[in-house]
Write a protein that holds these residues in place. Structure first.
Motif, short mmCIF file in Angstrom:
data_model
loop_
_atom_site.label_atom_id
_atom_site.label_comp_id
_atom_site.label_asym_id
_atom_site.label_seq_id
_atom_site.Cartn_x
_atom_site.Cartn_y
_atom_site.Cartn_z
N ASP A 259 0.34 -4.31 -3.42
CA ASP A 259 -1.31 -3.37 -3.91
C ASP A 259 0.07 -2.13 -4.58
OD1 ASP A 259 1.10 -2.18 -2.10
OD2 ASP A 259 0.16 -2.78 -0.20
N GLY A 260 0.86 -2.19 -5.23
CA GLY A 260 1.31 -1.35 -5.99
C GLY A 260 2.17 -0.55 -5.50
N GLU A 261 2.88 -0.84 -3.71
CA GLU A 261 3.85 0.08 -2.86
C GLU A 261 5.15 -1.00 -3.44
OE1 GLU A 261 5.37 0.01 1.59
OE2 GLU A 261 3.13 -1.07 0.77
N ILE A 262 6.24 0.49 -3.84
CA ILE A 262 7.34 -0.43 -4.01
C ILE A 262 8.54 -0.99 -3.09
CG2 ILE A 262 9.61 -0.06 -4.70
CD1 ILE A 262 7.69 0.85 -6.85
N CYS A 263 8.53 -2.35 -3.18
CA CYS A 263 8.84 -3.04 -2.24
C CYS A 263 11.05 -2.79 -2.92
CB CYS A 263 8.35 -4.31 -1.98
SG CYS A 263 6.71 -4.66 -1.52
N ILE A 264 11.62 -2.68 -1.57
CA ILE A 264 12.88 -3.64 -1.70
C ILE A 264 13.59 -5.31 -0.93
CG2 ILE A 264 15.84 -3.06 -1.69
CD1 ILE A 264 14.29 -0.38 -1.74
N GLU A 265 13.03 -6.04 -1.75
CA GLU A 265 13.57 -7.36 -1.63
C GLU A 265 14.84 -8.35 -1.86
OE1 GLU A 265 9.20 -8.76 -1.37
OE2 GLU A 265 10.23 -7.89 -3.99
N ALA A 266 15.78 -8.48 -1.06
CA ALA A 266 17.22 -9.09 -1.11
C ALA A 266 16.97 -10.50 -0.56
CB ALA A 266 18.10 -8.28 0.23
N HIS A 267 17.56 -11.19 -1.56
CA HIS A 267 17.39 -12.26 -1.98
C HIS A 267 19.18 -12.84 -0.70
CE1 HIS A 267 17.93 -16.23 -1.93
NE2 HIS A 267 18.23 -16.82 -2.87
N LEU A 268 19.63 -13.59 -0.04
CA LEU A 268 21.21 -13.78 0.45
C LEU A 268 21.63 -14.85 -0.34
CD1 LEU A 268 20.01 -11.39 1.97
CD2 LEU A 268 21.92 -12.22 3.78
N PHE A 269 22.43 -15.26 -1.00
CA PHE A 269 22.84 -16.65 -1.38
C PHE A 269 23.77 -16.42 -0.04
CE2 PHE A 269 23.70 -14.37 -5.72
CZ PHE A 269 22.19 -14.07 -6.11
#
Length: 316
Positions: A259-269
């Motif tokens: 929807d255009g909203e800025i997301c901060i997505e973290a992938h942890l190893f």
């Protein structure tokens, strides 16, 4: 009556109009957004002069950025007040005088402000940055400050410029670098890796379905600068004690019709488990690439695997 709280054994925060000690203080003044290498060099001069003269050391700063008062607009910052005070405390300074910057203060002349510091906080010596200006009249110079100080019983000295690896340091330059995603260059000027902190909130769970589960981060400080959209190699700290390598995507998820909203997505190893509602800190090490739209989930998965390998090589 005064109010203070202690962030560490090294520094007390004073939030009042009087300084209790009659010993006298050496201090410097500024907003200190980021507490970067230039700020630390300036504060080191304060500590040195204080020791040489048997005085206490202090930092004079503000709860709110002066530009927000002068312009009436909020601005994006490198550090929250909490982080800024924590980093100032780590310098080993005795006191931090935390003032409200008001329209009335904005109208004070440099002469009146030096008098205010002397009369209320027993400032005996003021160290100013090599290009720092204060007071309502921006045309006043370092020589004017010295003349006012002599009249008021405050000696003035100027700190030299800090140029790590030959680069000029300023909070505005660091803000620009972060806005461009140049987190490695920003770290050189900050003298530490830029970080954001917040809590994990419910996400779309697409990453879990394609083998890259992510934690969706809500930043705790709304004015905090979020680096430019893209994928980053990061180090992640969960609940202040569990450390992981990982990668972060910042953007609006164009591949999955966001929807255009800025997301901060973290992938942890090397992590498995539920991070929902947990406190998380993300330290940005390097930018891997810009955000781009993929042709379906297969291409996205392949790209994420390449990103992970790239990040792991950087974080070794």
């Amino acid at each position: 009556m005064y109010f203070c709280f202690v962030l560490s054994k090294a520094m007390q925060i004073l939030d009042n109009s009087r300084h209790l000690s009659s010993k006298g203080m050496v201090a410097t003044i500024g907003f200190f957004d980021g507490v970067h290498s230039g700020h630390k060099s300036l504060i080191a001069d304060v500590l040195k002069i204080a020791i040489q003269n048997g005085l206490t050391s202090g930092i004079i700063t503000f709860k709110n950025h002066p530009k927000t008062v002068l312009s009436g607009k909020a601005m994006q910052l490198i550090t929250s007040t909490k982080e800024r005070l924590r980093r100032l405390a780590a310098t080993g300074t005795d006191y931090c005088i935390l003032l409200d910057f008001t329209p009335q203060m904005a109208q004070m002349s440099a002469h009146d402000f030096i008098a205010f510091l002397h009369d209320n906080y027993n400032i005996r010596h003021l160290v100013v940055g090599y290009d720092h200006r204060f007071g309502h009249n921006i045309n006043e110079t370092y020589d004017d400050y010295c003349r006012y100080g002599k009249e008021l019983g405050v000696t003035i000295s100027r700190s030299g410029a800090c140029m790590p690896e030959g680069h000029k340091v300023s909070s505005s330059i660091i803000r620009r670098l972060l806005g461009e995603g140049r987190v490695h260059d920003a770290a050189l000027l900050l003298s530490y890796d830029y970080e954001i902190e917040g809590h994990v909130v419910a996400g779309h769970q697409l990453g879990r379905r394609i083998g890259f589960p992510t934690a969706n981060i809500s930043c705790d400080f709304p004015e905090k600068i979020i680096p430019a959209n893209g994928v980053y190699a990061v180090r992640i700290i969960v609940n202040r004690k569990y450390h992981y390598n990982g990668m972060v995507n910042i953007g609006n998820r164009p591949t999955v019709h966001s929807d255009g909203e800025i997301c901060i997505e973290a992938h942890l190893f090397d992590f498995s488990g539920n991070l929902y509602e947990q406190y998380i800190e993300i330290q940005f090490i390097a930018r891997l690439r810009s955000e781009k739209k993929m042709n379906g989930l297969k291409e996205l998965t392949d790209q994420l695997q390449k990103d992970k390998e790239h990040a792991m090589n950087i974080l070794l």
